[in-house]
Design an enzyme around this catalytic site. Structure first.
Site, PDB file in Angstrom:
ATOM      1  N   LYS A 274       0.827  -1.209   0.000  1.00  0.00           N
ATOM      2  CA  LYS A 274       0.000   0.000   0.000  1.00  0.00           C
ATOM      3  C   LYS A 274       0.860   1.257   0.000  1.00  0.00           C
ATOM      4  O   LYS A 274       0.481   2.281  -0.572  1.00  0.00           O
ATOM      5  CB  LYS A 274      -0.950  -0.018   1.193  1.00  0.00           C
ATOM      6  CG  LYS A 274      -2.018  -1.094   1.116  1.00  0.00           C
ATOM      7  CD  LYS A 274      -3.053  -0.898   2.206  1.00  0.00           C
ATOM      8  CE  LYS A 274      -4.066  -2.024   2.214  1.00  0.00           C
ATOM      9  NZ  LYS A 274      -3.486  -3.293   2.701  1.00  0.00           N
ATOM     10  N   CYS A 388      -8.372  -6.701   6.476  1.00  0.00           N
ATOM     11  CA  CYS A 388      -8.682  -7.725   5.474  1.00  0.00           C
ATOM     12  C   CYS A 388      -9.404  -8.883   6.153  1.00  0.00           C
ATOM     13  O   CYS A 388      -9.086 -10.044   5.938  1.00  0.00           O
ATOM     14  CB  CYS A 388      -7.425  -8.207   4.752  1.00  0.00           C
ATOM     15  SG  CYS A 388      -6.127  -8.857   5.826  1.00  0.00           S
TER      16      CYS A 388
END
Length: 451
Positions: A274, A388
């Site tokens: 990310k 997640c």
């Protein structure tokens, strides 16, 4: 092992035993074993399918062993049990020819038992037991599968091969139909999604080059949340131009929406996927502080940034629950440790490692991190909290309570902006679901600090 056993099955059998007898992480052990075995691309794909599938389906396979073997089902030799798990996966959940699945599993049981130092008679007995059960499974396939009833949480746990506590949690939080669909979806292979590194390449050009090389490619997309303009879905390894990143993960950075010249904080940044996505959206202009508590993962962040051509970032080894994070950030991304229950397609053994205690413990940790992150925002700044996982305690429970600790932040109405993706328990937030969205099960909440 002898040449009678194919290399992909050798690898799958080895990793099954290492996972359940030694506690090895399946994906990491598989990567090393595949290199040692020098598998070609076709063999690698088959080995991964057999390994991941048989690890995921352990619960169903073990249940069927008990059904067929009766009292002996609880006293199966470890070498024979691994062969049964692999053989049953091939017979019941793949398109392998019956004779190949049975013969290979029998040979693996024989060799595995011998390698454990057992006498020849015991090896013959183990292989004979495996042979008998698998031949029966092949003959009674429809009856065995038809006997798996997923109409209750306990039945669904067995039929879809999950711990019962997890099936019950999803049953309560998502409803019966969604829980069943979710469990089925995460027994399928995960998407092979990549983000084209726009600091190094043009997405359309990369996709065209891959197609010219004979690679089947979907994308780049139209630019919506789950159809990113720099995302493609392929089945190849990463290079400096391609970064492995699920579309769900890419969506979290899109919702952060970092701009050139801004100050950005990436908390719990390892392994850096990310971070590099943020830098690409900023055109490598501005400042990114990447905080990671684990020194090894912090080194991975720095290495990936260097490979991706990111120069605007700095990496710091620090604990986000204790370190001085500073203040005045325009954007903050917090992707804290979580139970990973949205990633079970790509982490096949994870379902067998988790417990309800993990969810409770992680939720408390996430809450502390989120409060500290919110306090580091500049007035008018944006904070994205993402996990997640698919767990209300870690998602809506944590994000929904932020206002109790930090009065100056407000949650964006993400569910209204993306109606199909709204979280069931709090539609201000988003919950991606693998069975619906065909990507990792990410959760996202976005907050803004009042000016």
């Amino acid at each position: 092992m002898s040449a009678a056993v194919t290399p992909p099955r050798r690898v799958a059998y080895e990793i099954l035993r290492r996972t359940f007898e030694e506690g090895a992480w399946t994906d990491r052990a598989f990567a090393a074993a595949a290199v040692r075995a020098e598998l070609d691309q076709r063999e690698l794909a088959q080995a991964r399918r057999l390994t991941y599938g048989s690890v995921q389906r352990r619960g169903t396979s073990d249940h069927l062993v008990r059904v067929m073997a009766g009292r002996r089902g609880g006293r199966v030799d470890a070498a024979a049990l691994a062969a049964l798990r692999l053989g049953l996966y091939e017979l019941l959940f793949s398109e392998t020819a019956d004779h190949a699945a049975v013969d290979q599993a029998v040979e693996l049981a024989k060799q595995g038992t011998r390698r454990s130092g057992a006498p020849g008679g015991r090896a013959r007995a183990a292989s004979g037991f495996v042979n008998a059960l698998l031949r029966r499974a092949a003959a009674e396939r429809d009856e065995l599968l038809g006997g798996l009833d997923d109409s209750t949480p306990a039945g669904a746990a067995t039929a879809h091969s999950y711990p019962e506590w997890l099936a019950r949690m999803w049953w309560d939080e998502l409803g019966e139909a969604e829980a069943r669909a979710l469990m089925a979806a995460m027994n399928e292979p995960a998407e092979a999604a990549f983000r084209v590194n726009t600091l190094r390449a043009v997405p359309a050009t990369v996709a065209a080059e891959l197609r010219a090389a004979g690679v089947e490619v979907t994308g780049p997309g139209a630019g919506s949340l789950l159809d990113p303009a720099d995302g493609i879905v392929v089945a190849t390894a990463a290079t400096g131009e391609l970064v492995p990143q699920s579309r769900g993960s890419q969506a979290m950075v899109a919702l952060l929406d970092p701009q050139p010249g801004e100050r950005v904080l990436d908390l719990c940044a390892g392994p850096g996927i990310k971070t590099t996505a943020i830098a690409a959206r900023m055109g490598d202009r501005g400042e990114i502080a990447s905080i990671e508590a684990d020194a090894r993962r912090a080194a991975e962040v720095a290495e990936l940034c260097a490979r991706a051509g990111v120069t605007c970032g700095r990496v710091e080894v620090a604990d986000a629950t204790e370190a001085d994070l500073g203040a005045g950030y325009d954007r903050i991304l917090l992707d804290p440790p979580c139970s990973d229950l949205g990633t079970l397609a790509s982490r096949p053994d994870a379902r067998w490692r988790k417990s309800p205690d993990d969810v409770e413990r992680l939720a408390a940790l996430q809450r502390r991190m989120l409060v500290r992150a919110a306090r580091a925002l500049a007035p008018g700044g944006t904070l994205v909290y993402s996990t997640c996982t698919i767990s209300a305690a870690e998602n809506e429970g944590v994000a929904g309570a932020l206002g109790d600790y930090v009065e100056a932040v407000e949650a964006d109405e993400l569910g209204a902006a993306h109606p199909p993706l709204g979280a069931r328990r709090d539609p201000r937030f988003l919950q991606l679901l693998p069975q619906r969205d065909a990507t990792t099960g990410f959760f996202c909440a976005r907050f803004r600090r009042r000016a």
